[in-house]
Write an enzyme that holds these catalytic residues in place. Structure first.
Site, PDB file in Angstrom:
ATOM      1  N   GLU A 127       0.815  -1.208   0.000  1.00 27.46           N
ATOM      2  CA  GLU A 127       0.000   0.000   0.000  1.00 27.46           C
ATOM      3  C   GLU A 127       0.854   1.267   0.000  1.00 27.46           C
ATOM      4  O   GLU A 127       0.341   2.364   0.135  1.00 27.46           O
ATOM      5  CB  GLU A 127      -1.001  -0.016   1.166  1.00 27.46           C
ATOM      6  CG  GLU A 127      -2.124  -1.009   0.869  1.00 27.46           C
ATOM      7  CD  GLU A 127      -3.239  -1.006   1.889  1.00 27.46           C
ATOM      8  OE1 GLU A 127      -4.367  -1.360   1.520  1.00 27.46           O
ATOM      9  OE2 GLU A 127      -2.987  -0.686   3.064  1.00 27.46           O
ATOM     10  N   ASN A 172      -3.455 -14.154  -0.154  1.00 33.55           N
ATOM     11  CA  ASN A 172      -4.765 -14.805  -0.162  1.00 33.55           C
ATOM     12  C   ASN A 172      -5.040 -15.357  -1.568  1.00 33.55           C
ATOM     13  O   ASN A 172      -4.197 -15.270  -2.462  1.00 33.55           O
ATOM     14  CB  ASN A 172      -5.869 -13.856   0.338  1.00 33.55           C
ATOM     15  CG  ASN A 172      -6.124 -12.682  -0.606  1.00 33.55           C
ATOM     16  OD1 ASN A 172      -5.689 -12.678  -1.767  1.00 33.55           O
ATOM     17  ND2 ASN A 172      -6.829 -11.672  -0.119  1.00 33.55           N
ATOM     18  N   GLU A 212     -11.291 -22.285   5.052  1.00 30.38           N
ATOM     19  CA  GLU A 212     -10.492 -23.522   4.948  1.00 30.38           C
ATOM     20  C   GLU A 212      -9.129 -23.413   5.623  1.00 30.38           C
ATOM     21  O   GLU A 212      -8.355 -24.372   5.626  1.00 30.38           O
ATOM     22  CB  GLU A 212     -10.297 -23.906   3.480  1.00 30.38           C
ATOM     23  CG  GLU A 212     -11.583 -24.224   2.722  1.00 30.38           C
ATOM     24  CD  GLU A 212     -12.387 -25.308   3.427  1.00 30.38           C
ATOM     25  OE1 GLU A 212     -11.779 -26.308   3.845  1.00 30.38           O
ATOM     26  OE2 GLU A 212     -13.607 -25.123   3.572  1.00 30.38           O
ATOM     27  N   GLY A 241      -7.726 -11.376   6.769  1.00 38.28           N
ATOM     28  CA  GLY A 241      -6.369 -11.571   6.240  1.00 38.28           C
ATOM     29  C   GLY A 241      -5.337 -10.797   7.047  1.00 38.28           C
ATOM     30  O   GLY A 241      -4.264 -11.322   7.370  1.00 38.28           O
ATOM     31  N   ASP A 242      -5.662  -9.570   7.405  1.00 37.56           N
ATOM     32  CA  ASP A 242      -4.717  -8.755   8.183  1.00 37.56           C
ATOM     33  C   ASP A 242      -4.595  -9.264   9.617  1.00 37.56           C
ATOM     34  O   ASP A 242      -3.519  -9.197  10.219  1.00 37.56           O
ATOM     35  CB  ASP A 242      -5.155  -7.281   8.195  1.00 37.56           C
ATOM     36  CG  ASP A 242      -5.008  -6.634   6.828  1.00 37.56           C
ATOM     37  OD1 ASP A 242      -4.214  -7.139   6.011  1.00 37.56           O
ATOM     38  OD2 ASP A 242      -5.703  -5.629   6.567  1.00 37.56           O
ATOM     39  N   ASN A 268      -4.510 -18.951  12.605  1.00 39.89           N
ATOM     40  CA  ASN A 268      -5.866 -19.267  12.127  1.00 39.89           C
ATOM     41  C   ASN A 268      -6.883 -19.045  13.244  1.00 39.89           C
ATOM     42  O   ASN A 268      -7.964 -18.494  13.009  1.00 39.89           O
ATOM     43  CB  ASN A 268      -5.967 -20.745  11.720  1.00 39.89           C
ATOM     44  CG  ASN A 268      -5.495 -21.013  10.301  1.00 39.89           C
ATOM     45  OD1 ASN A 268      -5.446 -20.111   9.470  1.00 39.89           O
ATOM     46  ND2 ASN A 268      -5.154 -22.270  10.026  1.00 39.89           N
ATOM     47  N   SER A 274     -11.704 -13.035  14.635  1.00 45.14           N
ATOM     48  CA  SER A 274     -12.019 -11.735  14.011  1.00 45.14           C
ATOM     49  C   SER A 274     -13.225 -11.823  13.075  1.00 45.14           C
ATOM     50  O   SER A 274     -13.918 -10.831  12.881  1.00 45.14           O
ATOM     51  CB  SER A 274     -10.805 -11.180  13.258  1.00 45.14           C
ATOM     52  OG  SER A 274     -10.680 -11.767  11.973  1.00 45.14           O
TER      53      SER A 274
HETATM   54  N1  ATP Z   1     -15.176 -18.240   7.683  1.00 41.59           N
HETATM   55  C1  ATP Z   1     -14.032 -18.376   8.367  1.00 41.59           C
HETATM   56  N2  ATP Z   1     -13.952 -19.244   9.401  1.00 41.59           N
HETATM   57  C2  ATP Z   1     -12.818 -19.400  10.111  1.00 41.59           C
HETATM   58  N3  ATP Z   1     -11.676 -18.723   9.842  1.00 41.59           N
HETATM   59  C3  ATP Z   1     -11.684 -17.861   8.825  1.00 41.59           C
HETATM   60  C4  ATP Z   1     -12.852 -17.634   8.027  1.00 41.59           C
HETATM   61  N4  ATP Z   1     -12.557 -16.720   7.085  1.00 41.59           N
HETATM   62  C5  ATP Z   1     -11.264 -16.384   7.291  1.00 41.59           C
HETATM   63  N5  ATP Z   1     -10.728 -17.063   8.327  1.00 41.59           N
HETATM   64  C6  ATP Z   1      -9.347 -16.963   8.852  1.00 41.59           C
HETATM   65  O1  ATP Z   1      -8.761 -15.793   8.323  1.00 41.59           O
HETATM   66  C7  ATP Z   1      -7.650 -16.130   7.474  1.00 41.59           C
HETATM   67  C8  ATP Z   1      -7.607 -15.181   6.310  1.00 41.59           C
HETATM   68  O2  ATP Z   1      -8.802 -15.279   5.591  1.00 41.59           O
HETATM   69  P1  ATP Z   1      -8.891 -15.029   4.014  1.00 41.59           P
HETATM   70  O3  ATP Z   1      -8.084 -16.056   3.309  1.00 41.59           O
HETATM   71  O4  ATP Z   1     -10.324 -14.906   3.669  1.00 41.59           O
HETATM   72  O5  ATP Z   1      -8.122 -13.643   3.886  1.00 41.59           O
HETATM   73  P2  ATP Z   1      -8.493 -12.380   3.009  1.00 41.59           P
HETATM   74  O6  ATP Z   1      -9.169 -12.831   1.757  1.00 41.59           O
HETATM   75  O7  ATP Z   1      -7.240 -11.599   2.875  1.00 41.59           O
HETATM   76  O8  ATP Z   1      -9.506 -11.669   3.961  1.00 41.59           O
HETATM   77  P3  ATP Z   1     -10.120 -10.207   3.851  1.00 41.59           P
HETATM   78  O9  ATP Z   1      -9.792  -9.692   2.483  1.00 41.59           O
HETATM   79  O10 ATP Z   1     -11.574 -10.450   4.102  1.00 41.59           O
HETATM   80  O11 ATP Z   1      -9.439  -9.484   4.947  1.00 41.59           O
HETATM   81  C9  ATP Z   1      -7.867 -17.570   7.091  1.00 41.59           C
HETATM   82  O12 ATP Z   1      -6.640 -18.192   6.766  1.00 41.59           O
HETATM   83  C10 ATP Z   1      -8.483 -18.117   8.380  1.00 41.59           C
HETATM   84  O13 ATP Z   1      -7.491 -18.318   9.345  1.00 41.59           O
HETATM   85  K     K Z   2     -14.299  -8.860  10.966  1.00 43.13           K
END
Ligand code: ATP
Ligand code: K
Length: 295
Positions: A127, A172, A212, A241-242, A268, A274
């Site tokens: 960013e 991601n 997952e 993700g953050d 995780n 969160s």
């Molecule tokens: N529905 C869920 N249930 C449990 N854990 C989740 C779920 N969604 C996300 N997580 C946790 O958060 C981590 C990051 O999620 P994700 O891969 O969706 O990141 P992202 O796409 O960067 O998220 P975002 O853009 O929404 O911040 C996953 O590896 C997992 O540990």
């Molecule tokens: K949230």
């Protein structure tokens, strides 16, 4: 800042919304907040404007116990913002103005070289100007500091040195696809991405897979591993993700002897907390609210 409306306005149209709120963000800041809430000593290197948003931004970091010694305030650009309009179907339009973020430069890094080179872990994202992010990774590396890179938002033509200068490369599914051209819909796709990124010079690759969990693969253990996340009732996955990256940085810094798979499993758990609350930083758990076996 977000405006909630029943529908999105058309060009030239003025409509009434029913809710407005301002939340703090920036991937770097979010990750820093999550690390700090788990108990890490953190410092954010960034630039904001000399405006009320910038002042509030610094205040928010301080409230979270983050050092702002290297948060610069410039009169030459406004604080970076994202303006979001969300309709009742959850569709949105977003305008991002990076503003002062793009003015963070090599000089600023030099001024911060002490915190970069004496840190346990340096975390970078995209960013800010990518060359500045890369320089921070190089400075860290040169001092033997562990580097965690989160290529977000992803660039299709990422400088290949990002791969070779990241101890841990964590993306991601969307970012993985932009970087490799491989659409990621399941674990198998993520494994292909992992192999490809190892070939590009990464030491350890993590692809986060939402509910997952994650896929991890490393030069030392080139057989991909699935690290599942616990089953939870997700209400808002924004910022997950953050939360994950911030938690991982905390474990790397504070529990460096834990096996990587264990660090990812614990991260995780933090990120899955969160997703059970709305917003980004507002949803990030504090150490005292988490199961103590995470520490
Ligand atoms: N529905 C869920 N249930 C449990 N854990 C989740 C779920 N969604 C996300 N997580 C946790 O958060 C981590 C990051 O999620 P994700 O891969 O969706 O990141 P992202 O796409 O960067 O998220 P975002 O853009 O929404 O911040 C996953 O590896 C997992 O540990
Ligand atoms: K949230």
């Amino acid at each position: 800042m977000a405006h909630l409306t029943t529908r999105l306005p058309r060009a030239g149209e003025t409509i009434l919304g029913h809710k407005f709120f301002i939340g703090f963000g920036g991937k770097g800041a979010n990750q820093c907040v999550q690390s700090a809430r788990l108990g890490a000593k953190t410092s954010l290197i960034c630039k904001v404007g000399k405006d009320s948003f910038g002042n509030d931004y610094v205040e928010n970091l301080k409230k979270n116990g983050i050092s702002t010694a290297f948060v610069g305030q410039t009169a030459d650009a406004a604080t970076g913002t994202a303006s979001i309009i969300v309709n009742s179907e959850g569709q949105n339009v977003i305008v991002i103005v990076p503003g002062a973020n793009l003015l963070l430069n090599f000089e600023d890094l030099k001024r911060a070289s002490d915190v970069i080179c004496k840190a346990k872990v340096v975390v970078c994202q995209l960013e800010i100007t990518p060359a500045v992010s890369l320089e921070a990774l190089k400075m860290a590396r040169a001092s033997g500091v562990k580097t965690l890179f989160n290529p977000a938002p992803a660039l299709p033509d990422l400088d290949p040195q990002f791969y070779t200068h990241s101890d841990i490369f964590c993306c991601n599914e969307t970012e993985a696809e932009i970087l490799t051209g491989i659409p990621v819909g399941n674990l198998e796709d993520a494994e292909k991405v992992g192999h490809m990124l190892l070939e590009r010079g990464c030491k350890l690759v993590i692809v986060t897979l939402g509910a997952e969990g994650c896929m991890m693969i490393s030069v030392e253990e080139p057989i991909p591993k699935h690290v599942p996340a616990g089953k939870v009732r997700a209400v808002d996955t924004t910022g997950a993700g953050d939360s994950f990256v911030g938690a991982l940085a905390f474990y790397l810094a504070c529990y460096p002897k834990l096996p990587m798979e264990e660090m990812i499993r614990k991260s995780n758990c933090v990120a899955s907390v969160s997703v059970q609350a709305s917003g980004t930083q507002s949803s990030y758990p504090f150490r005292k609210d988490l199961p103590q076996d995470l520490f």
